[in-house]
Design a protein around this motif. Sequence first.
Motif, short mmCIF file in Angstrom:
data_model
loop_
_atom_site.label_atom_id
_atom_site.label_comp_id
_atom_site.label_asym_id
_atom_site.label_seq_id
_atom_site.Cartn_x
_atom_site.Cartn_y
_atom_site.Cartn_z
N TYR A 23 -4.60 -18.07 -1.07
CA TYR A 23 -4.73 -16.64 -1.33
C TYR A 23 -4.07 -16.29 -2.66
O TYR A 23 -2.98 -16.80 -2.97
N PRO A 24 -4.67 -15.40 -3.44
CA PRO A 24 -3.99 -14.92 -4.65
C PRO A 24 -2.68 -14.22 -4.28
O PRO A 24 -2.62 -13.47 -3.30
N GLU A 25 -1.65 -14.47 -5.07
CA GLU A 25 -0.34 -13.89 -4.76
C GLU A 25 -0.35 -12.36 -4.84
O GLU A 25 0.40 -11.69 -4.14
N ASP A 26 -1.23 -11.79 -5.68
CA ASP A 26 -1.20 -10.34 -5.89
C ASP A 26 -2.16 -9.59 -4.98
O ASP A 26 -2.44 -8.41 -5.22
N LEU A 27 -2.65 -10.21 -3.90
CA LEU A 27 -3.52 -9.49 -2.97
C LEU A 27 -2.80 -8.26 -2.42
O LEU A 27 -1.67 -8.35 -1.93
N GLU A 28 -3.47 -7.13 -2.51
CA GLU A 28 -2.88 -5.86 -2.11
C GLU A 28 -3.64 -5.29 -0.92
O GLU A 28 -4.82 -4.93 -1.04
N PRO A 29 -3.04 -5.23 0.27
CA PRO A 29 -3.75 -4.69 1.44
C PRO A 29 -4.11 -3.23 1.24
O PRO A 29 -3.41 -2.49 0.56
N ARG A 30 -5.22 -2.82 1.82
CA ARG A 30 -5.64 -1.42 1.67
C ARG A 30 -4.69 -0.48 2.40
O ARG A 30 -4.53 0.67 2.02
N VAL A 31 -4.06 -0.96 3.48
CA VAL A 31 -3.19 -0.12 4.28
C VAL A 31 -1.76 -0.62 4.21
O VAL A 31 -1.48 -1.78 4.49
#
Length: 362
Positions: A31-39
């Motif tokens: 997974y990319p380290e900067d994945l940002e969840p929507r919630v």
Amino acid sequence: MPKKSVSPPTQWKKVEKQATKVLGKGSAGRYPEDLEPRVVPFSAAPDVAPLLPAEYVEFIGALGYRWLSTSESTLGFLPPRWRVSLSQQTGVPDRRWNEVRAEREAGTHTYSFVMFAARDLDDVNGFAFGQGTQGDGLVVWSVEESLPVEELGPFSAWLTEELGSMAESLEGAEEGATSLEPPDLESASLPSAKKKVPAAKAKGAFALFDRFPRDAKELLFNGRKLGALPPVIGEFTELESLWVRTTGLQQVPPELGRLTKLKRLDLSFNPSLVEIPPELGNLESLESLDLRQTGVKTLPDSLERLRRLLYLDLQSTPLTTVPPVLFRMPWLRALDLYSTTLPPQELEQLQRALPECKLGVN
């Protein structure tokens, strides 16, 4: 001579190599380290560093946030913002969730568990770090339906057992078998910015919304601090669901009225939102409107044009009199007015005007 121990990263790479050989390259990834969840449910983020054991930190430093999937099991390590999001949704054993939630909303909660890995994202099933009950430091806990339920031992021992089970299942895998789907973090994350926008515009809520394609059918931002919906929302003309609960909204732009395909609108838990624009009467497809725990004191007359609106939630709003427009909306099927100070005689009149509507009152 004692058998030399194998480090967690080495164990992982061995089983990952076995998985890709048997099931193909699609059985493992990162997974990319900067994945940002929507919630992000609560604005106050926990400091998770004290709850991350050194072995785990070394493992992530060596391999990043990897996932692995066999035909029988799957395991994915959560990137930083996902750790925060799922930790905020994880309960505490022997405590009522409403008490824990109130502390987290107020920013006073002391976190004792941090989610770090998941098997899937339904009901938060996976693994968390927390103190062991026997005073043996940080250990891994299994998490089921958002609640830590069982101690599984130190990180290295837990990972050895997990990888051992995965390797065993790979040995018995039939030719042509397919792997299970890993925790789908990427589709549930905010999209990465793909285009440059003027510096004056690329800020705050505008920058956030601008990352989505204009033909998106759902936008979910519960828990993110927006302050206001940007006018660019009017460009999402294919939108069917918009969730902006607990986002600090203070105003809604008239451009929202352009979303004629919108069916579900959740503006709840935004106490500084004191009015909604009359343009919302243009949302001809709207079926559900949630204004619970907002500061809305009345409703615009234009809402009587919402002939498909079936569900309206006005619970815990500062209404002191029934908005006149409600008497002209007999097609409503559920109207929540709990925890309001509306005069009883007005509520009786409203029930007579809406005989087919289930009226929720104190």
